[in-house]
Design a protein around this motif. Structure first.
Motif, mmCIF file in Angstrom:
data_model
loop_
_atom_site.group_PDB
_atom_site.id
_atom_site.type_symbol
_atom_site.label_atom_id
_atom_site.label_comp_id
_atom_site.label_asym_id
_atom_site.label_seq_id
_atom_site.Cartn_x
_atom_site.Cartn_y
_atom_site.Cartn_z
ATOM 1 N N ALA A 169 0.835 -1.199 0.000
ATOM 2 C CA ALA A 169 0.000 0.000 0.000
ATOM 3 C C ALA A 169 0.873 1.254 0.000
ATOM 4 C CB ALA A 169 -0.932 0.002 1.208
ATOM 5 N N LEU A 170 0.250 2.358 -0.328
ATOM 6 C CA LEU A 170 0.921 3.657 -0.360
ATOM 7 C C LEU A 170 0.404 4.500 0.797
ATOM 8 C CD1 LEU A 170 2.627 5.914 -1.712
ATOM 9 C CD2 LEU A 170 0.568 6.488 -3.044
ATOM 10 N N ARG A 171 1.359 5.090 1.535
ATOM 11 C CA ARG A 171 0.982 5.997 2.625
ATOM 12 C C ARG A 171 1.384 7.418 2.253
ATOM 13 N NH1 ARG A 171 3.630 4.647 8.133
ATOM 14 N NH2 ARG A 171 5.477 5.435 7.044
ATOM 15 N N ILE A 172 0.413 8.319 2.351
ATOM 16 C CA ILE A 172 0.644 9.728 2.053
ATOM 17 C C ILE A 172 0.426 10.514 3.343
ATOM 18 C CG2 ILE A 172 -0.044 11.706 0.661
ATOM 19 C CD1 ILE A 172 -1.212 9.733 -1.369
ATOM 20 N N ARG A 173 1.433 11.280 3.741
ATOM 21 C CA ARG A 173 1.319 12.113 4.937
ATOM 22 C C ARG A 173 1.517 13.569 4.545
ATOM 23 N NH1 ARG A 173 5.189 8.812 9.212
ATOM 24 N NH2 ARG A 173 3.684 7.194 9.816
ATOM 25 N N VAL A 174 0.595 14.403 4.992
ATOM 26 C CA VAL A 174 0.697 15.849 4.767
ATOM 27 C C VAL A 174 0.563 16.516 6.128
ATOM 28 C CG1 VAL A 174 -0.270 17.857 3.617
ATOM 29 C CG2 VAL A 174 -0.301 15.642 2.461
ATOM 30 N N SER A 175 1.636 17.135 6.601
ATOM 31 C CA SER A 175 1.642 17.784 7.912
ATOM 32 C C SER A 175 1.990 19.247 7.759
ATOM 33 C CB SER A 175 2.628 17.087 8.856
ATOM 34 O OG SER A 175 3.906 16.957 8.242
ATOM 35 N N ASP A 176 1.656 20.031 8.784
ATOM 36 C CA ASP A 176 1.901 21.471 8.708
ATOM 37 C C ASP A 176 2.132 22.027 10.096
ATOM 38 O OD1 ASP A 176 -0.707 22.673 9.868
ATOM 39 O OD2 ASP A 176 -1.446 21.254 8.371
ATOM 40 N N SER A 177 2.563 23.297 10.126
ATOM 41 C CA SER A 177 2.878 23.975 11.388
ATOM 42 C C SER A 177 1.713 24.800 11.904
ATOM 43 C CB SER A 177 4.093 24.885 11.187
ATOM 44 O OG SER A 177 3.795 25.872 10.192
ATOM 45 N N GLY A 178 0.521 24.573 11.379
ATOM 46 C CA GLY A 178 -0.639 25.364 11.788
ATOM 47 C C GLY A 178 -1.056 25.106 13.220
ATOM 48 N N GLU A 213 -3.045 11.578 7.414
ATOM 49 C CA GLU A 213 -2.378 10.366 6.926
ATOM 50 C C GLU A 213 -3.382 9.522 6.147
ATOM 51 O OE1 GLU A 213 0.525 7.766 9.262
ATOM 52 O OE2 GLU A 213 -1.267 6.517 9.213
ATOM 53 N N ILE A 214 -3.038 9.228 4.904
ATOM 54 C CA ILE A 214 -3.893 8.439 4.035
ATOM 55 C C ILE A 214 -3.137 7.171 3.630
ATOM 56 C CG2 ILE A 214 -4.972 8.340 1.740
ATOM 57 C CD1 ILE A 214 -5.630 11.252 2.003
ATOM 58 N N VAL A 215 -3.815 6.046 3.688
ATOM 59 C CA VAL A 215 -3.257 4.776 3.209
ATOM 60 C C VAL A 215 -4.145 4.283 2.081
ATOM 61 C CG1 VAL A 215 -2.657 2.401 3.778
ATOM 62 C CG2 VAL A 215 -2.261 4.225 5.453
ATOM 63 N N LEU A 216 -3.544 4.083 0.918
ATOM 64 C CA LEU A 216 -4.280 3.663 -0.283
ATOM 65 C C LEU A 216 -3.722 2.342 -0.794
ATOM 66 C CD1 LEU A 216 -4.341 7.085 -2.141
ATOM 67 C CD2 LEU A 216 -6.332 5.934 -1.174
ATOM 68 N N PRO A 217 -4.572 1.482 -1.341
ATOM 69 C CA PRO A 217 -4.066 0.245 -1.936
ATOM 70 C C PRO A 217 -3.098 0.572 -3.071
ATOM 71 C CG PRO A 217 -6.461 0.183 -1.696
ATOM 72 C CD PRO A 217 -6.029 1.583 -1.418
ATOM 73 N N GLY A 218 -1.998 -0.153 -3.117
ATOM 74 C CA GLY A 218 -1.021 0.071 -4.171
ATOM 75 C C GLY A 218 -1.411 -0.662 -5.453
ATOM 76 N N ARG A 219 -1.022 -0.107 -6.574
ATOM 77 C CA ARG A 219 -1.327 -0.724 -7.863
ATOM 78 C C ARG A 219 -0.263 -1.781 -8.184
ATOM 79 N NH1 ARG A 219 -2.258 3.221 -12.833
ATOM 80 N NH2 ARG A 219 -3.928 3.806 -11.385
ATOM 81 N N ARG A 220 -0.731 -2.961 -8.588
ATOM 82 C CA ARG A 220 0.215 -4.009 -8.963
ATOM 83 C C ARG A 220 0.822 -3.696 -10.314
ATOM 84 N NH1 ARG A 220 -2.964 -9.643 -7.376
ATOM 85 N NH2 ARG A 220 -3.135 -9.226 -5.140
ATOM 86 N N ARG A 221 2.135 -3.885 -10.424
ATOM 87 C CA ARG A 221 2.798 -3.583 -11.699
ATOM 88 C C ARG A 221 2.585 -4.708 -12.664
ATOM 89 N NH1 ARG A 221 8.834 -2.422 -10.823
ATOM 90 N NH2 ARG A 221 8.669 -4.269 -9.526
#
Length: 419
Positions: free
Chosen positions: A348-357, A411-419
């Motif tokens: 799977a793919l994990r995308i994290r977007v954080s900020d100083s707000g 934090e988002i976790v998405l299923p990864g695409r099979r190559r």
């Protein structure tokens, strides 16, 4: 080959959802009203039986006659009259030992009372199954100079209580039908309004259209910021060259190239990257710098590509970055935004977007994903759409999303695409 039926339009689905909700609410309301009526009738029966039993036990003619051998001849007509006038099912007068002096069925006179007789002279209300079936009954003591001389039991059968409830049903059903009709009219109006805006498009197509709009908007803003940044630096470099300050012009152009090349190298190093998202990150980096927000993007070389279509991936990542940049730009210094793409277990793919707000109020953790909710003032493009769209896309892809504190991070976790 059999043709698949066309998917139901968003308007039809909205009508079905609203109509089903109205029906469910009406059924629940009818149930609540019936239960309330039942409780009300039972409470009224308890009050009436206690009052009548106490009043009858206090009558002087009852007190003086109940102990005499021919008490039935005198008290039976009194009991029958009270039953007729009070809609009671039985009035039983008895001796201290519980021998009946009166009863709706004269053949039961002289027999023992069926029910609880208190050990001490006191009033008691209970539900009991007697000769007339289950009933709500109250028994009160007959006292003479403080001495127990008999008992009075007054009751209403459960069948009579049910009959009273049934008499209220037409009123309850009338209210239910009015509410149902009003709800269905509202559902029809909602369907017409949605059909005017979306025609007969299915919900998936409408969501894709919104995602497309969001993707074009966020990409447009990113490219505009990147173009603006490069234009400013190029103008500055040209001016420096015209002034003969070649070293400073070269330094500006080199720094511009270095900042962009660093992110390009990370995107290019990915084994299975998404060029659309890479282009988005390049533009968002410029947009963050334009707002004096430090930018940090970290993309693991082995981060897989998600199963999202490029247009959905841009909507998800772009909206999260937009919110992070807004939060950082209006928050305390130092102001920064960090974006991370990493692989996790299961491909799977994990995308994290954080900020100083300043963060998100814990009470708003779930509300931020609600369509129309926003802590920011509404602008020309509207507010409260981005995160709702992100949740819809992530849920539709079988992924997950969560918010953490210190610093604020999506934090988002998405299923990864099979190559």
């Amino acid at each position: 080959m059999a043709r698949r039926p066309a998917p139901a339009s968003a308007a039809s689905r909205m009508f079905a959802a609203v109509a089903a909700s109205v029906v469910a609410i009406v059924l629940i309301l009818v149930g609540v009203l019936v239960v309330d009526a039942q409780g009300s009738e039972r409470s009224e029966a308890e009050q009436v039986t206690r009052s009548v039993a106490a009043a009858l036990a206090a009558l002087p003619e009852v007190e003086s006659v109940v102990g005499e051998p021919d008490a039935s001849a005198t008290l039976q007509p009194v009991a029958e009259r009270i039953m007729r006038e009070s809609d009671l099912d039985f009035v039983v007068i008895m001796t201290p030992q519980g021998t009946r002096v009166t009863h709706p069925d004269p053949t039961e006179i002289g027999r023992t009372y069926l029910g609880t007789i208190p050990a001490e002279p006191s009033t008691l209300t209970e539900e009991f199954v007697g000769t007339l079936g289950p009933s709500v009954r109250s028994i009160a003591p007959i006292l003479s100079d403080g001495r127990l001389v008999g008992w009075v039991a007054v009751g209403v059968t459960l069948g009579s209580i049910s009959a009273e409830i049934l008499s209220r049903l037409p009123f309850v059903l009338g209210i239910a039908l009015l509410l149902l009709a009003a709800g269905l009219v509202g559902a029809v109006i909602a369907r017409r309004q949605l059909r005017r805006m979306a025609g007969d498009l299915p919900p998936g197509t409408i969501r894709d259209a919104v995602a497309s709009y969001e993707s074009v908007r966020t990409l447009g803003e990113a490219l505009r910021a990147q173009t603006h940044e490069h234009g400013n630096r190029m103008h500055t470099a040209v001016s420096l060259l015209e002034l003969g300050r070649t070293d400073e012009a070269v330094e500006i152009l080199t720094e511009t190239s270095r900042q962009s090349q660093s992110l390009v190298d990370q995107v290019a190093a990915r084994r299975d990257g998404d060029p659309t998202v890479g282009a988005l990150l390049l533009g968002k980096a410029a947009q963050a710098r334009e707002r004096n927000v430090a930018w940090d993007a970290r993309i693991a070389p082995d981060a897989p590509r998600s199963t999202l279509a490029p247009i959905d991936a841009v909507s998800v990542v772009g909206n999260l970055i937009d919110n992070a940049v807004d939060a950082a730009a209006t928050g305390p210094a130092p102001r920064w935004v960090r974006v991370e793409f990493d692989p996790v277990a299961g491909g799977a793919l994990r995308i994290r977007v954080s900020d100083s707000g300043t963060g998100i109020d814990p009470a708003d953790r779930e509300r931020v994903f609600t369509h129309g909710f926003s802590t920011k003032p509404a602008g020309a493009e509207g507010r409260g759409v981005g995160l709702a769209l992100v949740r819809a896309i992530v849920d539709g892809a079988g992924g997950s999303i969560r918010i953490t504190d210190s610093p604020t991070m999506f934090e988002i976790v998405l299923p990864g695409r099979r190559r």
